[in-house]
Motif scaffolding. Structure first.
Motif, PDB file in Angstrom:
ATOM      1  N   GLU A   1       6.305   5.475  -0.680  1.00  0.00           N
ATOM      2  CA  GLU A   1       4.919   5.349  -1.135  1.00  0.00           C
ATOM      3  C   GLU A   1       4.772   4.226  -2.153  1.00  0.00           C
ATOM      4  OE1 GLU A   1       3.468   9.046  -2.553  1.00  0.00           O
ATOM      5  OE2 GLU A   1       3.742  10.105  -0.638  1.00  0.00           O
ATOM      6  N   ALA A   2       5.741   4.085  -3.055  1.00  0.00           N
ATOM      7  CA  ALA A   2       5.694   3.011  -4.050  1.00  0.00           C
ATOM      8  C   ALA A   2       5.730   1.639  -3.384  1.00  0.00           C
ATOM      9  CB  ALA A   2       6.860   3.156  -5.033  1.00  0.00           C
ATOM     10  N   VAL A   3       6.553   1.511  -2.345  1.00  0.00           N
ATOM     11  CA  VAL A   3       6.656   0.234  -1.639  1.00  0.00           C
ATOM     12  C   VAL A   3       5.376  -0.067  -0.863  1.00  0.00           C
ATOM     13  CG1 VAL A   3       7.910  -0.998   0.166  1.00  0.00           C
ATOM     14  CG2 VAL A   3       9.159   0.361  -1.511  1.00  0.00           C
ATOM     15  N   LEU A   4       4.831   0.932  -0.203  1.00  0.00           N
ATOM     16  CA  LEU A   4       3.606   0.718   0.579  1.00  0.00           C
ATOM     17  C   LEU A   4       2.423   0.393  -0.319  1.00  0.00           C
ATOM     18  CD1 LEU A   4       3.911   3.525   3.280  1.00  0.00           C
ATOM     19  CD2 LEU A   4       4.299   1.072   3.554  1.00  0.00           C
ATOM     20  N   ARG A   5       2.425   0.866  -1.553  1.00  0.00           N
ATOM     21  CA  ARG A   5       1.356   0.509  -2.481  1.00  0.00           C
ATOM     22  C   ARG A   5       1.469  -0.945  -2.923  1.00  0.00           C
ATOM     23  NH1 ARG A   5       2.304   5.682  -4.806  1.00  0.00           N
ATOM     24  NH2 ARG A   5       3.625   4.690  -6.390  1.00  0.00           N
ATOM     25  N   ALA A   6       2.702  -1.453  -3.034  1.00  0.00           N
ATOM     26  CA  ALA A   6       2.900  -2.815  -3.529  1.00  0.00           C
ATOM     27  C   ALA A   6       2.821  -3.865  -2.430  1.00  0.00           C
ATOM     28  CB  ALA A   6       4.257  -2.907  -4.236  1.00  0.00           C
ATOM     29  N   PHE A   7       3.155  -3.495  -1.205  1.00  0.00           N
ATOM     30  CA  PHE A   7       3.278  -4.491  -0.135  1.00  0.00           C
ATOM     31  C   PHE A   7       1.963  -5.192   0.210  1.00  0.00           C
ATOM     32  CE2 PHE A   7       4.735  -6.040   4.077  1.00  0.00           C
ATOM     33  CZ  PHE A   7       5.890  -6.663   3.639  1.00  0.00           C
ATOM     34  N   PRO A   8       0.826  -4.498   0.242  1.00  0.00           N
ATOM     35  CA  PRO A   8      -0.425  -5.212   0.563  1.00  0.00           C
ATOM     36  C   PRO A   8      -0.737  -6.366  -0.382  1.00  0.00           C
ATOM     37  CG  PRO A   8      -0.750  -2.856   0.771  1.00  0.00           C
ATOM     38  CD  PRO A   8       0.609  -3.038   0.168  1.00  0.00           C
ATOM     39  N   ALA A   9      -0.389  -6.240  -1.654  1.00  0.00           N
ATOM     40  CA  ALA A   9      -0.656  -7.331  -2.599  1.00  0.00           C
ATOM     41  C   ALA A   9       0.132  -8.581  -2.231  1.00  0.00           C
ATOM     42  CB  ALA A   9      -0.302  -6.884  -4.023  1.00  0.00           C
ATOM     43  N   THR A  10       1.386  -8.390  -1.790  1.00  0.00           N
ATOM     44  CA  THR A  10       2.199  -9.528  -1.358  1.00  0.00           C
ATOM     45  C   THR A  10       1.662 -10.126  -0.061  1.00  0.00           C
ATOM     46  OG1 THR A  10       4.187  -8.647  -2.411  1.00  0.00           O
ATOM     47  CG2 THR A  10       4.512 -10.245  -0.646  1.00  0.00           C
ATOM     48  N   LEU A  11       1.254  -9.277   0.879  1.00  0.00           N
ATOM     49  CA  LEU A  11       0.704  -9.775   2.142  1.00  0.00           C
ATOM     50  C   LEU A  11      -0.571 -10.570   1.908  1.00  0.00           C
ATOM     51  CD1 LEU A  11       1.225  -6.779   4.608  1.00  0.00           C
ATOM     52  CD2 LEU A  11       2.568  -8.870   4.402  1.00  0.00           C
ATOM     53  N   GLN A  12      -1.439 -10.095   1.017  1.00  0.00           N
ATOM     54  CA  GLN A  12      -2.669 -10.826   0.719  1.00  0.00           C
ATOM     55  C   GLN A  12      -2.362 -12.183   0.101  1.00  0.00           C
ATOM     56  OE1 GLN A  12      -5.113  -8.331  -1.716  1.00  0.00           O
ATOM     57  NE2 GLN A  12      -5.280  -6.718  -0.193  1.00  0.00           N
ATOM     58  N   LEU A  13      -1.435 -12.200  -0.842  1.00  0.00           N
ATOM     59  CA  LEU A  13      -1.071 -13.455  -1.503  1.00  0.00           C
ATOM     60  C   LEU A  13      -0.466 -14.442  -0.511  1.00  0.00           C
ATOM     61  CD1 LEU A  13      -0.816 -14.981  -4.191  1.00  0.00           C
ATOM     62  CD2 LEU A  13       1.428 -13.901  -4.491  1.00  0.00           C
ATOM     63  N   ALA A  14       0.479 -13.974   0.305  1.00  0.00           N
ATOM     64  CA  ALA A  14       1.124 -14.851   1.280  1.00  0.00           C
ATOM     65  C   ALA A  14       0.145 -15.261   2.384  1.00  0.00           C
ATOM     66  CB  ALA A  14       2.335 -14.158   1.888  1.00  0.00           C
ATOM     67  N   GLY A  15      -0.724 -14.331   2.804  1.00  0.00           N
ATOM     68  CA  GLY A  15      -1.670 -14.633   3.875  1.00  0.00           C
ATOM     69  C   GLY A  15      -2.665 -15.719   3.488  1.00  0.00           C
TER      70      GLY A  15
END
Length: 308
Positions: free
Chosen positions: A88-102
């Motif tokens: 759950e901790a990883v899934l909460r953080a991953f969208p922020a990285t995807l948005q930044l990279a995207g």
């Protein structure tokens, strides 16, 4: 296409297992978590109870086997720091990285296509030389230096932009700009080189002979055929963005997967670190497969080799 997808998926299994094996054992080299989570006055009995409660008293091989069994059931363990599920901790953080990279890759691709096409349209012109010089410089500058200088100039000295956070458009400027510069420089060079070759190809001369406009010749004919090499490089750069986000997110306090990894290493939170690396590896493998499929759609020769 299905054959290509199956081959790439199967070929990704062994590297994924190597990643899982490596992060599991290397994480243990950071030290005993009991030294962080127990007081200095902790007795040997307290340390033994802590290790038994968190499954750290078994041999490493046994711990690794238990971990693989848990992952097979999509159970990534609990965080030592928060006692919450690591997944759950990883899934909460991953969208922020995807948005930044995207957003970074989108801006880099659009900008590189425009600048690279303009530079290739008139080789050795002033526009071509300026674009080549600037793109070479951008491709050579390390991300961490750009980040530090950006904070020093625009945040500390001028006070125009915040040094961290995600609220508001201003908070996105420095992280996106830091990650944008190097991929943009590399892609401009790739697009420019591919477009120079495409614009001198016979089919372009035929299109011009039929009276096609220069805009259609450049962006309709030449760019479509120059897209395959640019797509391959863009995929590699996108993978690099996910890896480079570790440094950038730490500098700017961006709440993404990279910062979570660094925090997990410092806090010896093995479960969160393992889950973060595993999810990142899966995302990278999926991205590579997607790039290969897109390449196959653009280049019939790839489809023929895959079907052979």
């Amino acid at each position: 296409m299905l054959t290509l997808l199956r081959r790439r998926a199967v070929s990704s299994v062994v590297p994924l297992l190597v990643v899982v094996l490596g992060v599991f054992f290397l994480a243990r080299l950071t030290g005993d978590p009991a030294n962080l989570y127990l007081p200095l006055s902790a007795t040997p009995e307290m340390r033994a109870e802590f290790a038994a409660r968190n499954g750290l008293d078994d041999p490493l091989i046994t711990q690794f086997g238990d971990y693989l069994a848990q992952v097979a059931h999509l159970d990534f363990g609990e965080s030592l720091r928060t006692a919450q599920p690591a997944g759950e901790a990883v899934l909460r953080a991953f969208p922020a990285t995807l948005q930044l990279a995207g957003w970074t890759m989108l801006l880099a691709i659009v900008g590189a296509v425009v600048i690279g096409a303009l530079a290739a349209y008139r080789p050795n012109s002033a526009t071509d030389r300026i674009a080549s010089f600037l793109s070479s410089t951008a491709a050579s500058v390390p991300d961490f230096w750009i980040a530090i200088m950006g904070v020093l100039v625009f945040a500390v000295t001028l006070g125009w932009l915040p040094t961290s956070g995600t609220s508001g458009a201003a908070a996105w400027v420095l992280p996106v700009a830091t990650l944008f510069i190097r991929p943009f420089g590399v892609l401009v060079q790739v697009v420019r080189g591919a477009m120079v070759s495409a614009l001198s190809a016979p089919y372009v001369k035929v299109a011009r002979g039929k009276g096609a406009s220069e805009l259609r010749v450049v962006f309709g004919h030449a760019l479509r055929n120059a897209a395959a090499p640019a797509l391959t490089v863009a995929g590699d750069l996108a993978v690099g963005l996910v890896n480079g986000a570790v440094v950038v997110e730490t500098i700017f306090g961006w709440p993404g997967i990279g910062k979570l990894m660094i925090d997990s290493v410092l806090q010896r939170d093995f479960a969160v670190l393992q889950a973060a690396v595993l999810l990142t590896a899966l995302a990278i493998f999926a991205l590579n497969i997607l790039v290969d499929l897109c390449h196959a759609l653009l280049d019939p020769r790839v489809r023929q080799r895959a079907a052979a």
